[in-house]
Scaffold this motif. Structure first.
Motif, PDB file in Angstrom:
ATOM      1  N   PRO A 128       0.756  -1.258  -0.102  1.00 40.95           N
ATOM      2  CA  PRO A 128      -0.054   0.054  -0.003  1.00 40.95           C
ATOM      3  C   PRO A 128       0.896   1.351   0.018  1.00 40.95           C
ATOM      4  N   HIS A 129       0.543   2.344  -0.636  1.00 36.91           N
ATOM      5  CA  HIS A 129       1.116   3.495  -0.619  1.00 36.91           C
ATOM      6  C   HIS A 129       0.163   4.679  -0.975  1.00 36.91           C
ATOM      7  N   ASP A 130       0.592   5.817  -0.739  1.00 36.98           N
ATOM      8  CA  ASP A 130      -0.062   7.071  -1.262  1.00 36.98           C
ATOM      9  C   ASP A 130       1.014   7.891  -2.215  1.00 36.98           C
ATOM     10  N   GLY A 131       0.798   7.662  -3.455  1.00 35.79           N
ATOM     11  CA  GLY A 131       1.731   8.349  -4.314  1.00 35.79           C
ATOM     12  C   GLY A 131       3.130   7.945  -4.011  1.00 35.79           C
ATOM     13  N   THR A 132       4.203   8.973  -3.417  1.00 36.52           N
ATOM     14  CA  THR A 132       5.504   8.587  -3.109  1.00 36.52           C
ATOM     15  C   THR A 132       5.709   8.190  -1.574  1.00 36.52           C
ATOM     16  N   TRP A 134       5.017   5.479   1.415  1.00 36.68           N
ATOM     17  CA  TRP A 134       5.044   4.260   1.563  1.00 36.68           C
ATOM     18  C   TRP A 134       4.127   4.037   2.848  1.00 36.68           C
ATOM     19  N   ILE A 135       3.284   3.092   2.776  1.00 39.88           N
ATOM     20  CA  ILE A 135       2.372   2.705   4.001  1.00 39.88           C
ATOM     21  C   ILE A 135       2.607   1.169   4.508  1.00 39.88           C
ATOM     22  N   CYS A 136       2.660   1.176   5.682  1.00 43.56           N
ATOM     23  CA  CYS A 136       2.904  -0.077   6.330  1.00 43.56           C
ATOM     24  C   CYS A 136       2.035  -0.915   6.203  1.00 43.56           C
ATOM     25  N   ARG A 137       1.698  -2.284   5.666  1.00 42.16           N
ATOM     26  CA  ARG A 137       0.629  -2.855   5.726  1.00 42.16           C
ATOM     27  C   ARG A 137       0.278  -3.609   7.097  1.00 42.16           C
ATOM     28  N   ARG A 138       1.023  -3.531   7.976  1.00 48.98           N
ATOM     29  CA  ARG A 138       0.822  -4.095   9.486  1.00 48.98           C
ATOM     30  C   ARG A 138       0.174  -2.802   9.971  1.00 48.98           C
ATOM     31  N   ASP A 139       0.238  -1.803   9.785  1.00 51.98           N
ATOM     32  CA  ASP A 139      -0.244  -0.588  10.613  1.00 51.98           C
ATOM     33  C   ASP A 139      -0.419   0.518   9.506  1.00 51.98           C
ATOM     34  N   GLN A 140      -1.423   0.944   9.013  1.00 49.96           N
ATOM     35  CA  GLN A 140      -1.500   1.905   8.122  1.00 49.96           C
ATOM     36  C   GLN A 140      -1.392   3.408   8.512  1.00 49.96           C
ATOM     37  N   ASN A 141      -1.123   3.523   9.902  1.00 52.70           N
ATOM     38  CA  ASN A 141      -0.663   4.767  10.441  1.00 52.70           C
ATOM     39  C   ASN A 141       0.636   5.366  10.366  1.00 52.70           C
ATOM     40  N   ILE A 142       1.362   3.935  10.006  1.00 51.81           N
ATOM     41  CA  ILE A 142       2.698   4.166   9.747  1.00 51.81           C
ATOM     42  C   ILE A 142       3.321   4.558   7.955  1.00 51.81           C
ATOM     43  N   ARG A 143       3.513   5.850   7.887  1.00 48.70           N
ATOM     44  CA  ARG A 143       3.599   6.301   6.652  1.00 48.70           C
ATOM     45  C   ARG A 143       4.954   6.869   6.553  1.00 48.70           C
ATOM     46  N   MET A 144       5.698   6.804   5.592  1.00 49.69           N
ATOM     47  CA  MET A 144       7.173   7.434   5.206  1.00 49.69           C
ATOM     48  C   MET A 144       7.267   7.432   3.981  1.00 49.69           C
ATOM     49  N   PRO A 145       8.014   8.514   3.403  1.00 42.29           N
ATOM     50  CA  PRO A 145       8.414   8.678   1.861  1.00 42.29           C
ATOM     51  C   PRO A 145       9.529   7.469   1.624  1.00 42.29           C
ATOM     52  N   TYR A 146       9.199   7.049   0.197  1.00 42.65           N
ATOM     53  CA  TYR A 146      10.149   6.076  -0.115  1.00 42.65           C
ATOM     54  C   TYR A 146      11.413   6.539  -0.355  1.00 42.65           C
TER      55      TYR A 146
END
Length: 213
Positions: A128-132, A134-146
């Motif tokens: 999963p991701h939002d554009g550039t 990255w979204i952690c599939r274990r917890d979608q609150n964890i998001r970081m740029p690639y």
């Protein structure tokens, strides 16, 4: 496989496990994938145990497969580079051979199969991701740029940052996962340790590895 399920999927039985492991005996290594994906615009990275060995700068144990992570919506660009292979989807103990777009959209793991031999060469995680981002599939609150989660070896093979690899490994902690943690821990920077500690507390509260961090 032994039991056919609706939609063309097959349930993997206990008797199938050894046969599946044998089909991974000729899987690629990181440099094989890097050569085939050279110049591609889609961000991608070596994941799991191989990623930690790339981080450590040497192969420390045998690897029975090779996994890479790619943004789910950019998977078609990856697929074009492997036009001669068959794409089997995997999920919930099932395998869908030559998976349809509908099956691919409902799963996130893909095994690339050599049609002439039946050997599996590569495991692709469609993340999963939002554009550039990255979204952690274990917890979608964890998001970081690639750009922040992908590291590179001296010869430019991309791999997932070790603290994130260890976050995924923390779910089961098989013997090889514990060995990977023990081997990588001394090489983690203070920032990486703090990040892993924070994420483990969020995803796996009370995890045994927290005491070492």
């Amino acid at each position: 496989m032994s039991e056919q399920l609706p939609g063309g999927g097959f349930k993997v039985s206990t008797d199938d496990i050894a046969a599946l492991e044998a089909r991974w005996a000729r899987c690629w290594e990181p440099h094989d994938v890097a050569r085939r994906l050279a110049g591609i615009s889609t961000p991608w990275y070596i994941a799991a145990g191989w990623a930690l060995d790339l981080f450590r700068g040497e192969q420390t144990r045998e690897h029975h497969d090779l996994e890479i992570g790619v943004p789910a919506e950019r998977f078609p660009e990856i697929r074009e580079r492997f036009a001669g292979l068959v794409f089997d989807a995997v999920g919930d103990g099932r395998i869908w051979e030559a998976a349809t777009p509908q099956v691919l959209s409902a799963t996130w793991q893909t095994w690339l199969r050599e049609p002439a031999t039946g050997h599996y060469l590569l495991d692709v995680f469609r993340e999963p991701h939002d554009g550039t981002v990255w979204i952690c599939r274990r917890d979608q609150n964890i998001r970081m740029p690639y750009a922040e989660i992908i590291r590179y070896t001296p010869d430019r093979i991309p791999y997932l940052s070790p603290e994130l690899v260890l976050l995924f490994k923390a779910k089961q902690v098989r013997p090889k996962d514990q060995a990977d943690f023990d081997g990588a821990l001394p090489l983690l920077t203070r920032t990486q340790r703090e990040t892993l500690s924070r994420l483990l507390t969020q995803v796996h509260p009370g995890h045994a590895w927290l005491a070492s961090l």
